[in-house]
Design an enzyme around this catalytic site. Structure first.
Site, PDB file in Angstrom:
ATOM      1  CD1 TRP A 130      -3.819 -24.398  29.967  1.00 17.69           C
ATOM      2  CD2 TRP A 130      -6.376 -25.428  30.176  1.00 17.69           C
ATOM      3  NE1 TRP A 130      -5.159 -24.039  29.140  1.00 17.69           N
ATOM      4  CE2 TRP A 130      -6.330 -24.314  28.928  1.00 17.69           C
ATOM      5  CE3 TRP A 130      -7.805 -26.708  29.790  1.00 17.69           C
ATOM      6  CZ2 TRP A 130      -7.709 -24.016  27.913  1.00 17.69           C
ATOM      7  CZ3 TRP A 130      -8.585 -26.126  28.635  1.00 17.69           C
ATOM      8  CH2 TRP A 130      -8.548 -24.767  28.148  1.00 17.69           C
ATOM      9  CG  ASP A 211      -7.566 -31.689  27.261  1.00 15.94           C
ATOM     10  OD1 ASP A 211      -7.178 -31.654  26.046  1.00 15.94           O
ATOM     11  OD2 ASP A 211      -7.589 -30.590  28.080  1.00 15.94           O
ATOM     12  CE  LYS A 246      -2.507 -24.933  21.998  1.00 16.62           C
ATOM     13  NZ  LYS A 246      -2.497 -24.115  23.014  1.00 16.62           N
TER      14      LYS A 246
END
Ligand code: LMR
Length: 396
Positions: A130, A211, A246
């Protein structure tokens, strides 16, 4: 005062949204930032979330501060999502959680905490990762290095390369791992490979920092958290940053968590006291609303069931869009084999498009995807999908 300052480069992901907004083309499509959309091109508020908000609005009696680490009930809810209610580590007090402003906040809190005790460490991130990972750790004072991850030849995991690199990382360095739905590639290790990664963490003694931004977007809430359980079964200490952006669709409520897992309750409590000092000198204590929504949903049997159904529906829609994308490209007679897009997990597809093709999509077709070729599959409408397939066929 500011005359010597030249502008910073735009953010690799959120900067694209700015460029998209400035584009006058009415047909423009933003497949950059990882946001779920329905077929009307809207990012809906989940019904379970709306209902929880109504309950909150009626029942709220104060706007007083939360504790530094946020709401204890939210923390329990997150721990239960990560581990399940009956997990022995929760009963033993080995897991401590702080509510943070998004998963990004969780990563930064974790990085600031680690800086107190591992000031000389290097953070190791997957290649690629990311776009914000290195920046977050750099801001906390850590140099970043990469371990091999994605193999562009096979379009899969370069597990041998990854394992060889992890086997050389010294004790005390930090290794950032994506629990599921790897961002940006959508390629995840298998359970057997996770076992080997846990072996390496154990023998090498590096600090595993997970993560976990997409729980429920891979296979299910339970299956996606499996790597955390494997590490817990080994008795390893580890850190997790997780996000409700999300899976609850709470993007702009900045609702995340930082969790640490230690050998026993005393160590967990001691370490967590420093997490609190790190938070206090940063944002003092977290905002309540997003966490309160999650708390209400997780503690109400009916709302929880409704949320899980909505999460399933989002996951199924993304799978459907992956299949449609592959089919759409085949129908346009594209030579290259894009079938790997169907094997990838999560919101993103690592398309294999190169920088020139990404640039042409943007300049000639007003289609915005992240450099490196990451497409937010979850953000496609049927129209966008058709336009994307037409445009990809042209730029290949
Ligand atoms: C993404 O990767 O698009 C998301 O995680 C949003 C972000 O903050 O970059």
């Amino acid at each position: 005062m500011f005359e010597e300052i030249s502008p910073a480069p735009p953010d690799a992901i959120l900067g694209l949204t700015d460029a998209f907004q400035a584009d006058p083309n009415p047909e423009k499509i933003n497949l950059g930032v990882g946001v779920f959309m329905d077929d009307a091109g809207k990012t809906p508020i989940l019904n379970s979330v709306k209902k929880a908000e109504n309950l909150l609005l009626e029942g709220e009696i104060t706007k007083s501060y939360l504790p530094i680490s946020g709401s204890p009930q939210y923390a329990s809810g997150i721990q239960e999502l990560l581990f399940s209610q009956e997990h022995p580590f929760l009963k033993a007090g080995r897991v401590k959680t702080a509510q943070t402003p998004g998963g990004t906040g969780g990563l930064r809190v974790g990085a600031d905490f680690l800086k107190l005790f591992y000031p000389e460490a290097t953070v190791w991130v997957s290649s690629p990762t990311w776009a914000n990972h290195k920046a977050i750790f750099k801001a906390a004072g850590f140099p970043a290095k990469e371990y091999p991850y994605y193999d562009p030849e096979t379009r899969g995991l370069d597990f041998d390369g990854m394992a060889a690199a992890l086997a050389k990382i010294p004790s005390g360095d930090i290794v950032l791992l994506h629990v599921c739905c790897h961002n940006p590639t959508g390629v995840d290790p298998s359970e057997a490979q996770w076992q080997q990664i846990a072996d390496l963490a154990e023998t090498q003694g590096w600090v595993p920092f997970f993560d976990f931004a997409y729980q429920g977007f891979g296979a299910s809430v339970e299956a996606d958290r499996r790597p955390l359980h494997l590490f817990a079964e080994r008795g390893l200490d580890f850190l997790v940053s997780s996000s409700c952006s999300k899976n609850f669709g709470l993007y702009n409520e900045r609702t995340g968590a930082f969790t640490l897992v230690a050998q026993n309750a005393d160590r967990a409590n001691a370490a967590f006291s420093h997490v609190k000092t790190v938070i206090r000198s940063n944002y003092s204590n977290p905002p309540r609303h997003g966490g309160a929504i999650v708390e209400v949903i997780l503690n109400d049997k009916i709302l929880r069931k409704e949320w899980l159904g909505e999460l399933d529906a989002m996951r199924k829609r993304i799978r459907f869009l992956r299949t449609e994308l592959v089919r759409g490209l085949q129908q346009r007679g594209v030579d290259a084999d894009f079938s790997y897009i169907e094997q990838q997990n999560g919101m993103f597809s690592f398309s294999g498009l190169n920088e020139t093709q990404v640039k042409r999509l943007r300049e000639e077709h007003s289609i915005y995807i992240v450099g490196g070729g990451r497409i937010n599959v979850a953000g496609m409408t049927s129209d966008a999908l058709n336009r994307l397939c037409d445009a990809v066929a042209k730029v290949l």
